[in-house]
Design a protein around this motif. Structure first.
Motif, PDB file in Angstrom:
ATOM      1  N   THR A  22      20.477  -9.513  77.740  1.00  0.00           N
ATOM      2  CA  THR A  22      19.344 -10.062  78.479  1.00  0.00           C
ATOM      3  C   THR A  22      18.291  -8.987  78.724  1.00  0.00           C
ATOM      4  OG1 THR A  22      20.779 -11.659  79.602  1.00  0.00           O
ATOM      5  CG2 THR A  22      18.623 -11.235  80.588  1.00  0.00           C
ATOM      6  N   ILE A  23      17.049  -9.293  78.341  1.00  0.00           N
ATOM      7  CA  ILE A  23      15.938  -8.399  78.664  1.00  0.00           C
ATOM      8  C   ILE A  23      14.928  -9.152  79.522  1.00  0.00           C
ATOM      9  CG2 ILE A  23      16.212  -7.033  76.561  1.00  0.00           C
ATOM     10  CD1 ILE A  23      13.804  -8.474  75.404  1.00  0.00           C
ATOM     11  N   ASP A  24      14.117  -8.401  80.199  1.00  0.00           N
ATOM     12  CA  ASP A  24      13.151  -8.957  81.150  1.00  0.00           C
ATOM     13  C   ASP A  24      11.821  -9.210  80.446  1.00  0.00           C
ATOM     14  OD1 ASP A  24      11.528  -9.637  83.235  1.00  0.00           O
ATOM     15  OD2 ASP A  24      11.583  -7.683  84.222  1.00  0.00           O
ATOM     16  N   PRO A  25      11.410 -10.466  80.276  1.00  0.00           N
ATOM     17  CA  PRO A  25      10.133 -10.735  79.613  1.00  0.00           C
ATOM     18  C   PRO A  25       8.923 -10.278  80.428  1.00  0.00           C
ATOM     19  CG  PRO A  25      11.106 -12.768  80.445  1.00  0.00           C
ATOM     20  CD  PRO A  25      12.139 -11.701  80.619  1.00  0.00           C
ATOM     21  N   ASN A  26       9.163  -9.913  81.686  1.00  0.00           N
ATOM     22  CA  ASN A  26       8.072  -9.367  82.496  1.00  0.00           C
ATOM     23  C   ASN A  26       7.885  -7.865  82.289  1.00  0.00           C
ATOM     24  OD1 ASN A  26       7.286 -11.793  83.932  1.00  0.00           O
ATOM     25  ND2 ASN A  26       9.278 -11.645  84.961  1.00  0.00           N
ATOM     26  N   SER A  27       8.824  -7.251  81.563  1.00  0.00           N
ATOM     27  CA  SER A  27       8.685  -5.824  81.278  1.00  0.00           C
ATOM     28  C   SER A  27       7.701  -5.614  80.140  1.00  0.00           C
ATOM     29  CB  SER A  27      10.048  -5.223  80.919  1.00  0.00           C
ATOM     30  OG  SER A  27      10.546  -5.779  79.719  1.00  0.00           O
ATOM     31  N   LEU A  28       7.244  -4.389  80.010  1.00  0.00           N
ATOM     32  CA  LEU A  28       6.381  -4.033  78.886  1.00  0.00           C
ATOM     33  C   LEU A  28       7.243  -3.880  77.643  1.00  0.00           C
ATOM     34  CD1 LEU A  28       3.444  -1.567  78.785  1.00  0.00           C
ATOM     35  CD2 LEU A  28       5.336  -1.190  77.216  1.00  0.00           C
ATOM     36  N   TYR A  29       6.876  -4.562  76.564  1.00  0.00           N
ATOM     37  CA  TYR A  29       7.609  -4.470  75.310  1.00  0.00           C
ATOM     38  C   TYR A  29       6.993  -3.374  74.453  1.00  0.00           C
ATOM     39  CZ  TYR A  29      10.036  -8.991  76.040  1.00  0.00           C
ATOM     40  OH  TYR A  29      10.821 -10.016  76.519  1.00  0.00           O
ATOM     41  N   ASP A  30       7.717  -2.292  74.321  1.00  0.00           N
ATOM     42  CA  ASP A  30       7.279  -1.126  73.546  1.00  0.00           C
ATOM     43  C   ASP A  30       8.108  -1.116  72.263  1.00  0.00           C
ATOM     44  OD1 ASP A  30       7.479   1.669  72.568  1.00  0.00           O
ATOM     45  OD2 ASP A  30       6.283   2.149  74.329  1.00  0.00           O
ATOM     46  N   ILE A  31       7.454  -1.331  71.105  1.00  0.00           N
ATOM     47  CA  ILE A  31       8.208  -1.618  69.875  1.00  0.00           C
ATOM     48  C   ILE A  31       7.844  -0.651  68.751  1.00  0.00           C
ATOM     49  CG2 ILE A  31       8.751  -3.390  68.165  1.00  0.00           C
ATOM     50  CD1 ILE A  31       8.098  -5.528  70.195  1.00  0.00           C
ATOM     51  N   GLN A  32       8.884  -0.112  68.103  1.00  0.00           N
ATOM     52  CA  GLN A  32       8.727   0.676  66.877  1.00  0.00           C
ATOM     53  C   GLN A  32       9.612   0.052  65.808  1.00  0.00           C
ATOM     54  OE1 GLN A  32       9.960   4.821  66.950  1.00  0.00           O
ATOM     55  NE2 GLN A  32       8.677   5.324  65.192  1.00  0.00           N
ATOM     56  N   LEU A  53       6.931   1.653  85.529  1.00  0.00           N
ATOM     57  CA  LEU A  53       6.638   0.360  84.924  1.00  0.00           C
ATOM     58  C   LEU A  53       7.891  -0.104  84.194  1.00  0.00           C
ATOM     59  CD1 LEU A  53       4.181  -1.563  84.320  1.00  0.00           C
ATOM     60  CD2 LEU A  53       3.889  -0.275  82.213  1.00  0.00           C
ATOM     61  N   PRO A  54       8.429  -1.281  84.508  1.00  0.00           N
ATOM     62  CA  PRO A  54       9.600  -1.760  83.754  1.00  0.00           C
ATOM     63  C   PRO A  54       9.271  -1.859  82.256  1.00  0.00           C
ATOM     64  CG  PRO A  54       9.254  -3.095  85.720  1.00  0.00           C
ATOM     65  CD  PRO A  54       8.043  -2.213  85.581  1.00  0.00           C
ATOM     66  N   ARG A  55      10.126  -1.252  81.448  1.00  0.00           N
ATOM     67  CA  ARG A  55       9.872  -1.224  80.009  1.00  0.00           C
ATOM     68  C   ARG A  55      11.112  -1.590  79.223  1.00  0.00           C
ATOM     69  NH1 ARG A  55       5.862   3.464  77.771  1.00  0.00           N
ATOM     70  NH2 ARG A  55       4.583   3.783  79.609  1.00  0.00           N
ATOM     71  N   THR A  56      10.884  -2.256  78.118  1.00  0.00           N
ATOM     72  CA  THR A  56      11.935  -2.501  77.141  1.00  0.00           C
ATOM     73  C   THR A  56      11.517  -1.847  75.839  1.00  0.00           C
ATOM     74  OG1 THR A  56      12.549  -4.609  78.169  1.00  0.00           O
ATOM     75  CG2 THR A  56      13.261  -4.234  75.894  1.00  0.00           C
ATOM     76  N   LYS A  74      -0.315   7.425  80.158  1.00  0.00           N
ATOM     77  CA  LYS A  74      -1.589   6.721  79.993  1.00  0.00           C
ATOM     78  C   LYS A  74      -1.373   5.227  79.773  1.00  0.00           C
ATOM     79  CE  LYS A  74      -4.129  10.644  78.022  1.00  0.00           C
ATOM     80  NZ  LYS A  74      -4.797  11.181  76.799  1.00  0.00           N
ATOM     81  N   ILE A  75      -0.354   4.894  78.986  1.00  0.00           N
ATOM     82  CA  ILE A  75      -0.030   3.480  78.756  1.00  0.00           C
ATOM     83  C   ILE A  75       0.256   2.784  80.076  1.00  0.00           C
ATOM     84  CG2 ILE A  75       1.785   1.953  77.886  1.00  0.00           C
ATOM     85  CD1 ILE A  75      -0.120   2.646  75.700  1.00  0.00           C
ATOM     86  N   ARG A  76       1.044   3.450  80.933  1.00  0.00           N
ATOM     87  CA  ARG A  76       1.369   2.861  82.234  1.00  0.00           C
ATOM     88  C   ARG A  76       0.100   2.566  83.026  1.00  0.00           C
ATOM     89  NH1 ARG A  76       1.502   4.636  87.354  1.00  0.00           N
ATOM     90  NH2 ARG A  76       2.966   3.615  88.812  1.00  0.00           N
ATOM     91  N   GLY A  77      -0.794   3.543  83.081  1.00  0.00           N
ATOM     92  CA  GLY A  77      -2.029   3.354  83.839  1.00  0.00           C
ATOM     93  C   GLY A  77      -2.857   2.200  83.294  1.00  0.00           C
ATOM     94  N   LYS A  78      -2.935   2.092  81.990  1.00  0.00           N
ATOM     95  CA  LYS A  78      -3.715   1.014  81.382  1.00  0.00           C
ATOM     96  C   LYS A  78      -3.078  -0.346  81.657  1.00  0.00           C
ATOM     97  CE  LYS A  78      -5.859   3.554  77.519  1.00  0.00           C
ATOM     98  NZ  LYS A  78      -7.235   3.057  77.722  1.00  0.00           N
ATOM     99  N   TYR A  79      -1.752  -0.417  81.553  1.00  0.00           N
ATOM    100  CA  TYR A  79      -1.071  -1.692  81.699  1.00  0.00           C
ATOM    101  C   TYR A  79      -1.161  -2.222  83.133  1.00  0.00           C
ATOM    102  CZ  TYR A  79       2.461  -5.266  80.680  1.00  0.00           C
ATOM    103  OH  TYR A  79       3.123  -6.456  80.495  1.00  0.00           O
ATOM    104  N   LEU A  80      -1.181  -1.323  84.091  1.00  0.00           N
ATOM    105  CA  LEU A  80      -1.287  -1.740  85.486  1.00  0.00           C
ATOM    106  C   LEU A  80      -2.655  -2.336  85.807  1.00  0.00           C
ATOM    107  CD1 LEU A  80       0.602   1.188  87.275  1.00  0.00           C
ATOM    108  CD2 LEU A  80       1.391  -1.170  86.933  1.00  0.00           C
ATOM    109  N   ASP A  81      -3.659  -2.025  85.010  1.00  0.00           N
ATOM    110  CA  ASP A  81      -4.981  -2.642  85.133  1.00  0.00           C
ATOM    111  C   ASP A  81      -4.960  -3.919  84.290  1.00  0.00           C
ATOM    112  OD1 ASP A  81      -7.614  -3.432  85.168  1.00  0.00           O
ATOM    113  OD2 ASP A  81      -8.375  -1.664  84.097  1.00  0.00           O
ATOM    114  N   ARG A  82      -4.535  -5.018  84.877  1.00  0.00           N
ATOM    115  CA  ARG A  82      -4.249  -6.253  84.119  1.00  0.00           C
ATOM    116  C   ARG A  82      -5.394  -6.667  83.213  1.00  0.00           C
ATOM    117  NH1 ARG A  82      -1.925 -11.349  83.733  1.00  0.00           N
ATOM    118  NH2 ARG A  82      -3.387 -13.092  83.799  1.00  0.00           N
TER     119      ARG A  82
END
Length: 819
Positions: A539-549, A584-587, A771-779
């Motif tokens: 189970t993953i949280d769809p409210n988290s940021l999805y960081d994908i490689q 920031l919650p991240r997956t 930087k990603i965190r800061g940008k993502y928090l600015d919806r």
């Protein structure tokens, strides 16, 4: 909608339903409601093929009657993905088909799932080729693909005990519903034997090639459907078979056993994609594959051209052969062989035709990765081809010596046959009229470094064609929700002309539209979370940021830096749990295959899965940090990942990635690029602006300077950087070691002197994630950046790329079958 249009749609739906039911009876001899899902899928494909075949015949007839110039795109792989959904979209039949089946209580999406991913490709090279032939057909350009019909794909990847396990990818077990076997177009390919020039009584020389083995190359044709334009081109797959006369001969027991062994050897040629080549036998099989499909393809093209009564002296005016990387490089000497040995041309005439017919795309910046073959192996397998390559090289070096007298060092650097090997990239450059790179920075490096000598010898031959992706699969098919939202905003004209996506910029400050964009993203994130839950139980949280490689696992792509950073975050939380409130919650998601013989890549996969097990089962961190490795990455899985992604990890060392195309697919679906200035990342950054992506790490010229001066020290970086010091030590001891430590990864990083500068870029990479965190928090700031990325993605459509190829390299014109 008018009554007339509604009635027409009802008639079309009824007609399609009638065809479907009739086809089911013909195929399986039983009523449709007794069919399995697989049988229903086969029935639907056969029904759709009837609509395609009419346009296919019409397209080929048009090409022949109008003497159109045609392009043949040779590639060792074509990563097609599933075709049913995209074919229905391109035929403009998806909704009618969906409704016709719905009347029968059949869910069309369930039938889509029955189709296997065709095992004809592996990574970016093959996916690019698939995008290109899609664009050729959709732009109405006369262009076809040529490759091998592999019985098995690369392999099906399973993760067992955290490690990659390879099992056969038997994608053809139920057949390939889209192919047509064309036994009447079989050609013979010759291997081995003895080739030499014998003097005749009149003093002339005549080629003698004796004692060779013959393999029958049988084509299987796959229709490539253009988008709403009635154009259907062809992807030709060549299958290796025993010649009929060979199989039917009688003989002694020993002779029959030898024929059986020969039959196995022939079948092995097209048995699997990229046979493991650490052994002599494996290398020989790869080389055999390359000549097999090239020879079959070239012979078939010439035969087709002659059947159209074309004058061979005008061959280059009517035919373009494009080689995708060096695997098909033997197309150059093979075309020479056919023109000289079979058609009786003199060398100069044949060479002029060959050079003006063939063009070459380079995909490799690193000199050590350029394809070479041992002379003895090459000569033994294809002796006549080796003779021609020798002659090409001798004549080329004669010209080089005239152009650069007393520069034998240059002669050595450019010689096609040198240091005991045949250099396929050098052959490709010498024997073609155009050489292109696949991103601006890549093309610049080719000219300035990797192929500098050739650029000086052939000024103007090198050019750039930045890669592209087909928006029809990666946006229209993969993300119908976003596509519909775009239609509402700017009309559906972008579907035919993706450059019109730029009109979305009018909505970048429209919060109501941005909210809808967020809803689409959330829907895909929930769907992906459900898919992961169904496949792995995790189970993953769809409210988290999805960081994908997602990409092939390779050291230069630096998945290891990504997972070391995850370890770093884990350590920070464990040392100071209070910082979770600031996090920031991240997956973090990874996917990709490692070559079976590539130990370091496979160890990287094991490390990722070890870390995932620790992180995901630690209650101290798993409310804000998750790690997932998705096994068996392919097109179908990619279609689920790209629409759900928030962050696109494109972190290869600057100057190593030729282009990349996952960066474009993520961008087109609204993900923000976190990457180095490498490959097409440079052009993505230029397009969207630095405020709408996050760039980190060394620049290409800085990397080159380190390599040049040799002053970089992995040990110095390790000893002076606490962050990297701690996580690298944990490769030997600590929470992530699991059942076995990672001595090999640890030793590799130091013994190679951190060849891809993971240590050097690590702190910059950490800062990039901040930087990603800061940008993502600015919806709304994040959503605006997402929209800006989508709006600018049109320039990375393969339609744009192929239009440039058609105009600048191939000189082919589009046709119109809608008149």
């Amino acid at each position: 909608m008018s009554v007339g249009i509604i009635n027409k749609q009802i008639e079309e739906r009824a007609s399609l339903q009638k065809n479907f039911l009739k086809t089911a009876n013909m195929l399986f001899g039983k009523d449709w409601n007794e069919l399995t899902k697989e049988e229903l899928y086969q029935t639907l494909v056969r029904t759709v093929r009837q609509y395609i075949s009419e346009n296919w015949i019409m397209t080929n007839k048009y090409y022949e009657e109008n003497q159109c110039k045609e392009v043949y795109y040779f590639s060792i792989e074509f990563l097609l993905g599933r075709l049913l959904n995209t074919n229905l979209i391109n035929l403009d039949m998806k909704e009618i088909c969906k409704e016709a089946l719905k009347d029968l209580n059949i869910d069309i999406t369930e039938l889509f799932k029955q189709e296997p991913d065709a095992g004809l490709g592996n990574g970016g090279l093959g996916r690019l080729a698939a995008c290109f032939i899609d664009s050729l057909a959709s732009l109405g350009l006369p262009g076809h693909g040529c490759t091998i019909r592999y019985q098995y794909g690369l392999f099906e990847q399973k993760i067992i005990d955290n490690q990659q396990v390879e099992i056969p990818d038997n994608w053809l077990k139920n057949g390939f519903a889209w192919e047509y076997r064309k036994a009447d177009k079989e050609v013979d390919v010759h291997f081995g034997g003895n080739a030499y020039m014998a003097q005749q009584e009149d003093g002339s020389l005549k080629l003698v090639h004796e004692g060779y083995n013959t393999v029958a190359a049988v084509p299987y044709d796959v229709p490539i459907v253009g988008y709403h334009n009635n154009v259907v081109n062809t992807l030709r797959l060549w299958n290796a078979e025993v010649p009929q006369d060979f199989a039917s001969l009688s003989g002694t027991r020993e002779q029959l056993q030898e024929r059986l062994r020969q039959s196995y050897r022939v079948q092995a040629i097209t048995s699997c994609l990229y046979p493991e080549d650490s052994s002599y036998e494996g290398k020989m099989l790869r080389l055999t594959q390359e000549y097999f499909f090239v020879s079959a393809g070239v012979q078939s093209i010439v035969r087709h051209y002659k059947r159209r009564k074309g004058d061979l002296k005008d061959f280059a005016k009517k035919i373009a052969i494009h080689i995708n990387d060096t695997h098909p490089a033997m197309a150059i000497p093979e075309l020479m062989r056919v023109l000289i040995d079979q058609e009786g041309m003199d060398w100069d005439t044949a060479w002029d035709i060959t050079k003006n017919t063939v063009a070459y795309t380079n995909h490799t910046i690193m000199p050590e990765a350029l394809e070479t073959w041992p002379i003895d192996m090459f000569k033994n397998l294809v002796p006549r081809i080796y003779m021609i390559v020798e002659e090409i090289n001798a004549r080329f070096l004669e010209d080089v010596r005239k152009q650069y007298p007393n520069d034998e060092d240059r002669v050595r650097r450019v010689s096609i046959i040198q240091d005991g090997v045949v250099h396929m990239a050098r052959l490709s450059v010498v024997g073609s009229h155009s050489v292109n790179g696949v991103a601006k920075i890549h093309s610049d490096i080719l000219k300035a470094h990797t192929m500098r000598d050739f650029d000086e010898i052939y000024p103007g031959k090198f050019n750039n064609k930045t890669n592209g992706i087909t928006h029809r699969r990666w946006l229209i098919a993969a993300n119908p929700q976003l596509s519909s939202l775009i239609d509402e905003a700017i009309s559906d004209k972008w579907r035919k002309d993706p450059s019109r996506l730029i009109d979305l910029l009018d909505y970048k400050d429209d919060t109501a539209f941005l909210d809808k964009l967020a809803e689409v993203k959330k829907e895909h994130k929930i769907y992906l979370a459900g898919h992961i839950k169904r496949r792995s139980g995790f189970t993953i949280d769809p409210n988290s940021l999805y960081d994908i490689q997602v990409k092939r696992i390779h050291s230069y792509k630096r998945q290891i830096m990504n997972i070391l950073h995850v370890m770093h975050i884990y350590n920070l939380i464990k040392a100071n749990p209070s910082i979770k409130s600031e996090m920031l919650p991240r997956t973090y998601m990874f996917a990709g295959k490692a070559a079976p013989g590539y130990h370091i890549a496979k160890e990287t996969i094991r490390l990722i899965n070890n870390v995932a097990n620790i992180v995901n089962n630690d209650k101290d961190v798993n409310d804000c940090l998750h790690v997932v490795f998705l096994e068996n990455y392919g097109v179908t899985l990619a279609e689920k990942l790209f629409p759900a992604a928030d962050v696109s990890e494109q972190i290869s060392l600057a100057g190593k990635e030729a282009s990349g195309t996952s960066n474009m697919k993520f961008m087109m679906n609204g993900a923000i690029t976190l990457g180095t200035l490498d490959g097409a990342n440079v052009e993505i950054c230029d397009a969207v602006g630095e405020d709408n992506c996050v760039i980190f790490g060394l620049k290409e010229h800085e990397v080159m300077e380190y390599y040049k001066n040799g002053l970089y020290s992995a040990w110095t970086e390790y000893n002076t950087n606490p962050a990297i010091h701690n996580v690298v030590d944990e490769l030997l001891t600590g929470p992530f070691v699991g059942n076995g430590d990672f001595h090999d990864l640890h030793n590799y990083l130091f013994n190679s002197n951190d060849e891809y500068f993971v240590f050097k870029d690590f702190n910059s990479y950490i800062d990039a994630h901040v930087k990603i965190r800061g940008k993502y928090l600015d919806r709304y700031g994040w959503l605006k950046s997402s929209l800006i990325n989508i709006a600018h993605s049109g320039i990375f459509s393969s339609d744009r790329t192929i239009s440039e190829y058609a105009k600048d390299i191939w000189n082919v014109e589009p046709i119109n079958l809608l008149k």
